[in-house]
Design a protein around this motif. Structure first.
Motif, PDB file in Angstrom:
ATOM      1  N   UNK A 160       0.827  -0.841  -0.448  1.00 22.98           N
ATOM      2  CA  UNK A 160      -0.049   0.017  -0.574  1.00 22.98           C
ATOM      3  C   UNK A 160       0.690   0.851  -0.158  1.00 22.98           C
ATOM      4  N   UNK A 161       2.246   1.369   0.623  1.00 23.63           N
ATOM      5  CA  UNK A 161       3.052   2.120   0.424  1.00 23.63           C
ATOM      6  C   UNK A 161       2.369   3.517   1.144  1.00 23.63           C
ATOM      7  N   UNK A 162       2.066   3.176   2.861  1.00 25.28           N
ATOM      8  CA  UNK A 162       2.037   4.245   3.478  1.00 25.28           C
ATOM      9  C   UNK A 162       0.482   4.719   3.750  1.00 25.28           C
ATOM     10  N   UNK A 163      -0.672   3.822   2.960  1.00 29.10           N
ATOM     11  CA  UNK A 163      -1.644   3.805   2.949  1.00 29.10           C
ATOM     12  C   UNK A 163      -2.462   5.114   3.000  1.00 29.10           C
ATOM     13  N   UNK A 164      -2.562   5.571   1.407  1.00 31.52           N
ATOM     14  CA  UNK A 164      -3.332   6.824   1.520  1.00 31.52           C
ATOM     15  C   UNK A 164      -4.518   6.912   0.704  1.00 31.52           C
ATOM     16  N   UNK A 165      -4.021   6.016  -0.779  1.00 38.01           N
ATOM     17  CA  UNK A 165      -5.433   5.369  -1.351  1.00 38.01           C
ATOM     18  C   UNK A 165      -6.026   4.388  -0.832  1.00 38.01           C
ATOM     19  N   UNK A 166      -7.162   4.579  -0.775  1.00 38.95           N
ATOM     20  CA  UNK A 166      -8.626   3.638  -0.089  1.00 38.95           C
ATOM     21  C   UNK A 166      -9.624   3.403  -1.568  1.00 38.95           C
ATOM     22  N   UNK A 167      -9.770   2.484  -1.805  1.00 37.88           N
ATOM     23  CA  UNK A 167     -11.280   1.741  -2.564  1.00 37.88           C
ATOM     24  C   UNK A 167     -11.899   2.149  -2.816  1.00 37.88           C
ATOM     25  N   UNK A 168     -12.689   2.511  -3.940  1.00 38.44           N
ATOM     26  CA  UNK A 168     -14.259   2.936  -3.957  1.00 38.44           C
ATOM     27  C   UNK A 168     -15.139   2.483  -4.780  1.00 38.44           C
ATOM     28  N   UNK A 177     -17.117   4.872   5.646  1.00 32.77           N
ATOM     29  CA  UNK A 177     -15.790   5.412   4.954  1.00 32.77           C
ATOM     30  C   UNK A 177     -15.868   5.664   3.386  1.00 32.77           C
ATOM     31  N   UNK A 178     -15.931   4.951   3.534  1.00 34.34           N
ATOM     32  CA  UNK A 178     -16.199   5.115   1.793  1.00 34.34           C
ATOM     33  C   UNK A 178     -17.392   5.904   1.001  1.00 34.34           C
ATOM     34  N   UNK A 179     -18.570   6.087   1.579  1.00 35.60           N
ATOM     35  CA  UNK A 179     -19.442   6.796   1.190  1.00 35.60           C
ATOM     36  C   UNK A 179     -19.089   8.203   1.686  1.00 35.60           C
ATOM     37  N   UNK A 180     -18.566   7.958   3.196  1.00 34.71           N
ATOM     38  CA  UNK A 180     -17.776   9.804   3.280  1.00 34.71           C
ATOM     39  C   UNK A 180     -17.109  10.389   2.049  1.00 34.71           C
ATOM     40  N   UNK A 181     -16.297   9.538   1.525  1.00 33.28           N
ATOM     41  CA  UNK A 181     -15.085  10.333   0.245  1.00 33.28           C
ATOM     42  C   UNK A 181     -15.639  10.346  -0.835  1.00 33.28           C
ATOM     43  N   UNK A 182     -16.648   9.162  -1.075  1.00 34.58           N
ATOM     44  CA  UNK A 182     -17.699  10.118  -2.421  1.00 34.58           C
ATOM     45  C   UNK A 182     -18.592  11.080  -2.531  1.00 34.58           C
ATOM     46  N   UNK A 183     -19.278  10.944  -1.524  1.00 39.29           N
ATOM     47  CA  UNK A 183     -20.139  12.093  -1.076  1.00 39.29           C
ATOM     48  C   UNK A 183     -19.343  13.727  -0.676  1.00 39.29           C
ATOM     49  N   UNK A 184     -17.969  13.474  -0.756  1.00 42.51           N
ATOM     50  CA  UNK A 184     -17.276  15.415   0.005  1.00 42.51           C
ATOM     51  C   UNK A 184     -15.995  14.745  -0.761  1.00 42.51           C
TER      52      UNK A 184
END
Length: 781
Positions: free
Chosen positions: A39-47, A146-153
């Protein structure tokens, strides 16, 4: 343990399951460990695969560029001192369960947050998904939030409470493969029951959200901190249909309780759910013989803990055996914890004879809530209720649900006892069975297969039914709860379960349209035209409100209901407006009155007869709504306004009503006795102090005189006490000013505060008989 060993033994499969689970866990751990390393730092998140909404959803209270710390579990995070921790400046903690974060954090409505995403159906059908995923359900809710918060903001970041990694990319590859509906090509019974919870990997679950240092789910709490159990036969060693039939109504009842839980940890035996169990349990069932076993523990603290976690909220018991065998438990429970909620008026009558505090609650299936699935027509007979469901992850699922709801033209007939009573059926009708038929193409040995059957039934009611015609209570009640008109067919007392002689449906049938040739009950509408709403929708709303009022005393249930968007309740009778009665009411109170059950009962009386009324409560020194917020939570239109005085002089009330465009003023210790027709003349009545008890003022009126066309009676202190305490006392026309024809009765406030109301007195009928929140008893035997 997912299913209690005290309920169903699976010892003969133990060796196989243990080795399968070990192998599955090894594969999952290895895969996730590799993902975390890469993941290399864990900054990416799947959607997810849903089309992204361009605007931020502000249900969480923020928008673009916000940093969210998320904790969706009902229990505190492990290895994290929440007591001494404060939310970093500029960040928002989302923590819907107050107990988990010591009251820190904000609530989020997942039904709103997940709109237009892949996960919306998962949230709306949460009772079904809780049974699919059991304790793993909370892991899915954490990921979905968590995913929905990213999708909507836009430009937001999310972080698990207690974790170090931030995730800010809503479009990375891993989230595109996460699908909480996935079952590996099998029924969820095989994906879950056979590999002991390894279904998380089947869904391509984003483990990195809950893992730290390469340790799988290390950020997740201990899911055995508290337990929440339902009931029903689990996996059986034979097909239950071989005994003649299997009535899905049993499972429909248990699913109603599941809807209030944060998750489900075990499935118990209906007759003995509490033995060797220390968790939460909602009892809503039909009990025969001696009924449900209620173990009276010797240790008083353990016994009280069991009682506090137990809800005897909706039970049918016909005979005296349960009271006789569990007399000590029932008396302690109903006197110190909560009254007994009766599913039938017959049960209430029996408990009344034993002087057990109780009330008629009806059936918890009236709180059923589902969006429901969409059936895939594969050419097989739809009456078998075996059609496959469209995957909610498919691109056309939302459109398919909308299309089904728009058409909604099927006449569904489910276990009708007297077909000869039916009117002419239109071509668009379908026969179904609540009993799982012998012709059903799959085995019913597994619990999951039977729950699937129930879910498909509920989906057909929710998305396809123009009307449901049935002789089954646990078809009619959940269908009515979903807003579907129901025609209940009986045949001289005969129902599918046999001759109705025990009273198991007593008090429940008034909700429906009725059809019974032998009793002269006929329909006044044609099935091919418009079907009017259920005539008892307002009664159903009152029962649903009382269920909410009772269950919310458990913080887990209250928080879960708000999390999944169940509150405010959507009232079934909200569109059944009566233009011929008054629908604008006003009260004047002080802040203390907002915590007083007596004042609340006065408001309840108005709503009992005017359920769609707009009620304005004017409060001097208004601070908070306190207990009166229950009205808005129940879907009623009750609002509170600041007011400069708590006096109720004639001039002040005239001015108040004129300011708000007319209406009806009711004093806080006045109880209406029926619906007030709109054609009533203007006027008012007063108490012995000259304060207004009831005033009717039309819009724009400048002069309102004392009424000589209608009466509102006032009881003196002595009359109030006799009204409350003496069952033989009756309304006296001479001394009470024509009270038998009065629109309302005003009670002496001091007497009402100083004395208990006795059952079967006139004040019992006046105050407790017209209640909304009847689960809260304010009367004594």
């Amino acid at each position: 343990m997912l299913f209690s060993s005290s309920t169903y033994s699976q010892a003969h499969w133990g060796w196989v399951f243990r080795h399968i689970r070990k192998f599955a866990a090894f594969i999952v751990s290895f895969t996730v460990g590799m993902m975390l390393l890469l993941k290399q730092g864990g900054k990416d998140i799947p959607t997810n695969r849903a089309e992204k909404n361009g605007s931020a959803l502000n249900s969480a209270g923020a928008g673009a560029g916000t940093h969210y710390i998320v904790w969706m579990y009902p229990f505190p995070p492990p290895n994290f001192e929440i007591d001494n921790w404060t939310v970093p400046q500029g960040q928002i903690l989302i923590c819907p369960y107050r107990n988990a974060c010591n009251g820190k954090g904000r609530m989020v409505n997942l039904a709103e947050l997940t709109k237009d995403t892949l996960y919306h159906s998962y949230i709306l059908d949460h009772p079904y998904q809780k049974l699919r995923h059991m304790t793993d359900f909370c892991h899915h809710i954490q990921a979905i939030a968590m995913i929905s918060l990213l999708l909507k903001n836009d430009d937001a970041c999310v972080q698990t409470l207690g974790g170090d990694d931030n995730f800010c990319n809503a479009n990375s590859f891993q989230f595109q493969t996460y699908n909480p509906y996935e079952n590996g090509g099998h029924s969820w019974s095989k994906s879950y029951e056979m590999i002991g919870g390894g279904e998380l990997s089947v869904t391509n679950f984003p483990f990195q959200l809950l893992s730290s240092g390469g340790n799988l789910l290390s950020l997740a709490p201990d899911m055995t901190t508290e337990e929440f159990a339902t009931y029903g036969p689990y996996n059986m060693d034979h097909d239950p249909r071989k005994g003649g039939r299997y009535n899905s109504g049993e499972d429909i009842q248990s699913m109603a309780a599941v809807g209030w839980y944060p998750f489900v940890s075990s499935v118990r035996v209906k007759q003995d759910p509490l033995s060797n169990y220390t968790g939460y349990y909602i009892a809503n069932s039909l009990q025969s013989g001696s009924g449900m076993n209620l173990p009276y523990l010797r240790d008083s603290e353990e016994r009280r803990s069991m009682m506090d976690k137990l809800e005897l909220v909706s039970m049918f018991v016909a005979g005296n055996d349960m009271v006789t065998q569990h007399n000590e438990f029932l008396r302690e429970y109903t006197n110190e914890v909560f009254p007994f909620g009766c599913r039938s008026t017959v049960t209430c009558a029996m408990l009344k004879r034993h002087k057990i505090p109780s009330y008629f609650s009806s059936c918890l299936t009236l709180t059923s809530t589902y969006q429901g699935g969409v059936l895939r027509n594969d050419g097989s007979n739809p009456s078998l209720n075996a059609l496959q469901l469209l995957d909610p992850a498919s691109s056309n699922f939302t459109e398919a649900v909308a299309k089904a709801n728009h058409e909604k033209d099927l006449v569904l007939l489910v276990d009708v006892v007297d077909r000869s009573a039916l009117p002419t059926l239109p071509p668009n009708h379908r026969w179904l069975s609540a009993d799982i038929p012998v012709t059903y193409p799959r085995s019913c040995q597994t619990y999951s297969e039977r729950i699937d059957y129930c879910y498909r039934l509920l989906s057909q009611y929710a998305n396809y039914a123009k009307v449901v015609i049935t002789s089954r209570i646990h078809v009619g009640l959940p269908a009515a709860a979903l807003g579907v008109p129901v025609i209940f067919v009986s045949k001289g007392g005969w129902l599918p379960g046999g001759k109705e002689k025990t009273g198991r449906v007593a008090g429940l049938l008034d909700i429906f349209h009725r059809l019974d040739k032998s009793r002269g009950l006929t329909l006044r509408f044609d099935l091919s035209g418009h079907i009017p709403p259920n005539p008892g929708n307002h009664q159903a709303d009152r029962r649903r409100s009382a269920f909410w009022h009772r269950l919310k005393r458990i913080g887990y249930y209250e928080d879960a209901a708000k999390l999944f968007g169940r509150i405010p309740l959507q009232r079934l009778g909200a569109d059944m407006i009566q233009d011929d009665i008054h629908n604008k009411f006003h009260f004047v109170m002080n802040q203390t009155d907002l915590s007083d059950w007596r004042s609340r009962r006065a408001v309840e009386a108005v709503l009992y007869f005017h359920p769609n009324a707009k009620i304005s409560i004017h409060v001097e020194d208004y601070v908070s709504p306190c207990h009166f917020s229950i009205f808005a939570e129940s879907g009623y239109d009750v609002s509170i306004h600041s007011y400069s005085s708590q006096r109720a002089s004639v001039d002040q009330i005239k001015t108040l009503l004129q300011k708000f465009g007319g209406g009806v003023f009711v004093s806080k210790n006045t109880f209406v006795r029926g619906a007030l027709p709109f054609i009533l003349d203007e006027g008012y009545s007063t108490d012995e102090h000259g304060d207004v008890t009831l005033m009717i003022c039309k819009k724009g009126s400048l002069v309102v005189e004392p009424s000589n066309k209608w009466s509102s009676s006032y009881l003196s202190s002595a009359e109030t006490q006799r009204c409350m305490l003496d069952p033989t006392w009756n309304w006296n026309v001479a001394s009470a000013g024509g009270i038998d024809i009065a629109l309302a009765v005003t009670i002496d406030q001091d007497s009402l505060q100083d004395h208990d109301i006795k059952i079967d007195t006139k004040c019992y009928d006046l105050i407790e008989g017209n209640c909304i929140y009847c689960d809260e008893l304010h009367w004594k035997y």
